[in-house]
Design a protein around this motif. Structure first.
Motif, PDB file in Angstrom:
ATOM      1  N   LEU B 248       0.858  -1.181   0.000  1.00  0.00           N
ATOM      2  CA  LEU B 248       0.000   0.000   0.000  1.00  0.00           C
ATOM      3  C   LEU B 248       0.896   1.233   0.000  1.00  0.00           C
ATOM      4  CD1 LEU B 248      -1.840  -2.312   0.971  1.00  0.00           C
ATOM      5  CD2 LEU B 248      -2.971  -0.705   2.483  1.00  0.00           C
ATOM      6  N   ARG B 287      -0.516 -17.067  -9.047  1.00  0.00           N
ATOM      7  CA  ARG B 287      -1.716 -16.236  -9.019  1.00  0.00           C
ATOM      8  C   ARG B 287      -1.890 -15.536  -7.682  1.00  0.00           C
ATOM      9  NH1 ARG B 287      -5.895 -20.666 -10.858  1.00  0.00           N
ATOM     10  NH2 ARG B 287      -4.466 -21.876  -9.571  1.00  0.00           N
ATOM     11  N   SER B 288      -2.382 -14.340  -7.750  1.00  0.00           N
ATOM     12  CA  SER B 288      -2.692 -13.582  -6.553  1.00  0.00           C
ATOM     13  C   SER B 288      -4.141 -13.887  -6.203  1.00  0.00           C
ATOM     14  CB  SER B 288      -2.493 -12.095  -6.862  1.00  0.00           C
ATOM     15  OG  SER B 288      -2.638 -11.339  -5.709  1.00  0.00           O
ATOM     16  N   ARG B 289      -4.348 -14.855  -5.327  1.00  0.00           N
ATOM     17  CA  ARG B 289      -5.702 -15.328  -5.041  1.00  0.00           C
ATOM     18  C   ARG B 289      -6.503 -14.276  -4.287  1.00  0.00           C
ATOM     19  NH1 ARG B 289      -6.819 -20.994  -6.519  1.00  0.00           N
ATOM     20  NH2 ARG B 289      -4.747 -21.853  -6.883  1.00  0.00           N
ATOM     21  N   ALA B 290      -7.726 -14.075  -4.778  1.00  0.00           N
ATOM     22  CA  ALA B 290      -8.602 -13.056  -4.192  1.00  0.00           C
ATOM     23  C   ALA B 290      -8.852 -13.310  -2.709  1.00  0.00           C
ATOM     24  CB  ALA B 290      -9.920 -13.011  -4.958  1.00  0.00           C
ATOM     25  N   GLY B 291      -8.972 -14.590  -2.332  1.00  0.00           N
ATOM     26  CA  GLY B 291      -9.254 -14.909  -0.937  1.00  0.00           C
ATOM     27  C   GLY B 291      -8.124 -14.495  -0.014  1.00  0.00           C
ATOM     28  N   VAL B 293      -5.917 -12.095  -0.621  1.00  0.00           N
ATOM     29  CA  VAL B 293      -5.924 -10.626  -0.587  1.00  0.00           C
ATOM     30  C   VAL B 293      -6.973 -10.141   0.413  1.00  0.00           C
ATOM     31  CG1 VAL B 293      -6.353  -8.530  -1.925  1.00  0.00           C
ATOM     32  CG2 VAL B 293      -5.110 -10.441  -2.969  1.00  0.00           C
ATOM     33  N   HIS B 294      -8.141 -10.759   0.338  1.00  0.00           N
ATOM     34  CA  HIS B 294      -9.224 -10.374   1.242  1.00  0.00           C
ATOM     35  C   HIS B 294      -8.836 -10.609   2.702  1.00  0.00           C
ATOM     36  CE1 HIS B 294     -13.097 -11.542   3.375  1.00  0.00           C
ATOM     37  NE2 HIS B 294     -13.143 -10.247   3.244  1.00  0.00           N
ATOM     38  N   ASP B 295      -8.270 -11.779   2.980  1.00  0.00           N
ATOM     39  CA  ASP B 295      -7.913 -12.105   4.366  1.00  0.00           C
ATOM     40  C   ASP B 295      -6.883 -11.109   4.912  1.00  0.00           C
ATOM     41  OD1 ASP B 295      -9.599 -14.259   4.173  1.00  0.00           O
ATOM     42  OD2 ASP B 295      -8.013 -15.746   3.920  1.00  0.00           O
ATOM     43  N   LEU B 297      -6.306  -7.990   3.923  1.00  0.00           N
ATOM     44  CA  LEU B 297      -6.917  -6.670   4.142  1.00  0.00           C
ATOM     45  C   LEU B 297      -7.797  -6.688   5.384  1.00  0.00           C
ATOM     46  CD1 LEU B 297      -7.850  -5.650   0.490  1.00  0.00           C
ATOM     47  CD2 LEU B 297      -6.142  -4.562   1.946  1.00  0.00           C
ATOM     48  N   ARG B 298      -8.559  -7.763   5.563  1.00  0.00           N
ATOM     49  CA  ARG B 298      -9.450  -7.852   6.715  1.00  0.00           C
ATOM     50  C   ARG B 298      -8.662  -7.797   8.016  1.00  0.00           C
ATOM     51  NH1 ARG B 298     -11.777 -13.295   6.553  1.00  0.00           N
ATOM     52  NH2 ARG B 298      -9.784 -13.740   7.542  1.00  0.00           N
ATOM     53  N   ARG B 301      -6.936  -4.419   8.575  1.00  0.00           N
ATOM     54  CA  ARG B 301      -7.899  -3.366   8.909  1.00  0.00           C
ATOM     55  C   ARG B 301      -8.393  -3.519  10.342  1.00  0.00           C
ATOM     56  NH1 ARG B 301     -12.803  -2.195   4.635  1.00  0.00           N
ATOM     57  NH2 ARG B 301     -13.298  -0.095   5.370  1.00  0.00           N
ATOM     58  N   ALA B 308      -7.539   1.529   5.387  1.00  0.00           N
ATOM     59  CA  ALA B 308      -8.588   1.549   4.356  1.00  0.00           C
ATOM     60  C   ALA B 308      -8.412   2.712   3.394  1.00  0.00           C
ATOM     61  CB  ALA B 308      -9.970   1.616   5.012  1.00  0.00           C
ATOM     62  N   LEU B 312      -3.895   0.785  -2.624  1.00  0.00           N
ATOM     63  CA  LEU B 312      -3.375  -0.576  -2.828  1.00  0.00           C
ATOM     64  C   LEU B 312      -2.651  -0.594  -4.169  1.00  0.00           C
ATOM     65  CD1 LEU B 312      -3.205  -3.622  -2.108  1.00  0.00           C
ATOM     66  CD2 LEU B 312      -5.403  -3.903  -3.240  1.00  0.00           C
ATOM     67  N   CYS B 315      -0.262  -6.424  -5.464  1.00  0.00           N
ATOM     68  CA  CYS B 315      -0.521  -7.718  -4.833  1.00  0.00           C
ATOM     69  C   CYS B 315       0.614  -8.625  -5.278  1.00  0.00           C
ATOM     70  CB  CYS B 315      -1.862  -8.291  -5.278  1.00  0.00           C
ATOM     71  SG  CYS B 315      -3.271  -7.227  -4.937  1.00  0.00           S
TER      72      CYS B 315
END
Lengths: 390, 390
Positions: B248, B287-291, B293-295, B297-298, B301, B308, B312, B315
């Motif tokens: 970030l 691959r930069s897996r979406a899951g 990335v989500h974990d 960030l969650r 945060r 927030a 960004l 990745c």
């Protein structure tokens, strides 16, 4: 800085986004000699370049002004034919897909929103079908197990990036001219009875003449000056509404467009999955904020947990052109040859072909379709002082 | 395919990641004629290129083998001086920062983990300080309001990407040779008593001769063949452990490295904030897996909600070299001139300078530091059959 005269055209379209390109395409089809002037590269700044491409008159009927729904339904009716003709002319597929949309409720609050939408749809006579959780998961096995219910609607989708590739090819085939990287700084009536369009490219100024001018510069439409009036040539109450989207790639795990009241997921036949979209009133802020990325992934994963395994390949940012009433401005500005088509907000991709057709009717045949009446650009002009107040 | 002989060197280092470059640097400092051979561009595939750069012997003492903690503490003791000398030689800053680490508990489960770690730290005589939630937020006002407590530790950090820029410059200054984009395919003893290193670049084969060879190719160390043995020249039980990180950018909102048991946030003086890291046993999956990335960030945060608002910008995906026991392999392989330094897993950046110093001692002075004994590469060799079983 010396200024050279580039050329003249019957109609100049200012803005090479989806709306400007569609208008130029419609005019060129009717034999007009058209020039498009775009400040960046085609697709680089276009809001459509980060749009999901949902053609959703039914899914958003509860949120929309009824007159906007009328325009969207007219667009919906012509979209398949419009994209087929574009592909026939250019050889470029547009990703038009009428599989439909599932609007999914993940909990009771969502279910109330779905019921509210369904009532609107029935009132408007729009097709929609209530599905049980089981029926929805039979349709889309990757939906979250615990969903509360769903609505199925015949809303379609298109790939806006493919449209942005196809339309310039169509323009070339039809003999239109396209200037990329050329920024329009001012527009003014000329002594010769046409319009003088001042442009700038790589520090070099040039002037273009056109009998008619259509400003379709999206969120940037206010940035063109009128040297005579000392104000924007299109003085509309315009602001950019930032949208962030995510582009994922991998196995296609959903067939329909899947939405919840919080997020949408748009699958494409090439393995792309677009997740959108934030709505942020933060001006032209091009940063991909981590919080918005997180929110999109969270909501998308709640609806379709399997997206976690897909590859996140792009975090995109775009700027929707929003007018004060969130309706587009389409029509004549000065009572002469200056027209505008902007303010399409979240509906630019959807409304591009109908905007193009009706504006071409206005320019070529001087015919104002009743569908356009609610979207007259003059609606924001200050009212003339009433007699009584003198 | 014709094969040309490139050159010969006293020592060839196979692998231009952080460990390989640090070893070459230490050898060049001692006057050895060194050649580094890297299959990609420097920094392109290196695990260090996506590492956060935490130098964390204290923060991870509960997770680490005590002998690894000893090595990490030795690295910690020399790191500041090592980076200063590197900057003095090259003019490139390394981002070495000893502000320290706050390990934050967001709830009671985290607090139990912190207590467990603190007990280990006290047992090992490592400095650590317990902070109340209020004291932690006085130190770092952007920490989440509801935190349960924190530990402060003197762990430092460095910017691994800057190290990957500085080290090649240092090598050039010291007269070492660096081949990028040259893949080593095989290593074998030659008739002349040295080693023959087969390489490939853009389809062209070439051979390099060296008296000694150090294999430091990270997760790819098994991919170099031994034509004589018909197996990998370094037959270690190696697997890649994928890590995803996020980069970030924006205002610097934390001064310390901030960790929870679930995530870490590493701030840099240039406005970068690295969030890491996933641990995935999925092979070389880029691959930069979406899951993931989500974990990330969650969890980030939850600890520092203000992230927030940051941009960004990346990745990243990297592959940590993990051996079966998750400890590095550093030392001699064949009883002659073939050595290895790999398997540094999550600790490559931290352990690079101490690995380099001790391996240089071994190569130049034939001295095996007791610190290296637990990491002998031979520990995975099948045991010789016992007499009794014959």
């Amino acid at each position: 800085m010396t200024t050279s005269t580039v050329a003249s055209a019957e109609v100049a379209v200012v803005g090479g986004g989806i709306v400007g390109l569609a208008i130029a395409h419609a005019l060129a089809q009717r034999g007009r000699q058209v020039t498009v002037v775009e400040g960046s590269r085609i697709g680089e700044r276009a809001a459509a370049g980060v749009a999901a491409g949902m053609l959703a008159p039914s899914s958003e009927v509860d949120l929309s002004d009824p007159r906007l729904t009328d325009l969207a339904l007219a667009a919906h009716a012509m979209y398949g034919e419009w994209t087929s003709a574009l592909t026939a002319l250019t050889g470029v597929g547009t990703g038009y897909d009428a599989t439909g949309t599932l609007l999914v409720a993940l909990h009771a609050d969502h279910l109330a929103i779905l019921q509210h939408l369904y009532d609107f749809q029935m009132e408007r006579g729009l097709p929609a079908e209530r599905l049980s959780a089981k029926a929805a998961r039979d349709e889309e096995p990757y939906l979250a197990p615990g969903l509360a219910g769903a609505l199925r609607m015949p809303d379609a989708q298109v790939d806006p990036r493919r449209l942005l590739r196809a339309l310039p090819i169509a323009l070339e085939r039809l003999g239109a001219t396209l200037h990329e990287g050329m920024r329009v700084t001012a527009i003014a009536p000329s002594d010769g009875g046409d319009y003088e369009i001042s442009t700038e490219r790589d520090g070099a100024a040039s002037t273009l003449h056109a009998a008619k001018v259509v400003v379709a510069a999206g969120a940037w439409s206010r940035q063109i000056a009128s040297p005579i009036l000392g104000m924007p040539v299109v003085p509309l109450p315009m602001r950019p509404v930032k949208g962030q989207i995510l582009r994922l790639r991998g196995e296609r795990i959903i067939q329909h467009v899947v939405r919840t009241p919080d997020v949408y997921l748009v699958p494409r036949d090439d393995g792309e999955l677009v997740i959108g979209a934030s709505m942020e009133d933060v001006g032209f802020d091009e940063r991909s904020r981590a919080g918005a990325v997180h929110d999109l992934l969270r909501e998308a994963r709640r609806a379709v947990p399997g997206i976690a395994e897909l590859d996140l390949v792009e975090c995109g940012v775009g700027f929707r052109p929003a007018l004060r009433d969130h309706l587009p401005a389409i029509g004549n500005v000065d009572g002469a040859g200056l027209l505008v088509a902007t303010g399409h907000f979240r509906n630019g991709v959807e409304l591009a072909p109908i905007t193009a057709r009706l504006l071409a009717d206005l320019i070529c045949d001087d015919r104002l379709d009743p569908l356009l009446e609610p979207f007259a650009p003059g609606r924001f002009a200050p009212a003339a002082p009433a007699e009584a107040t003198r």
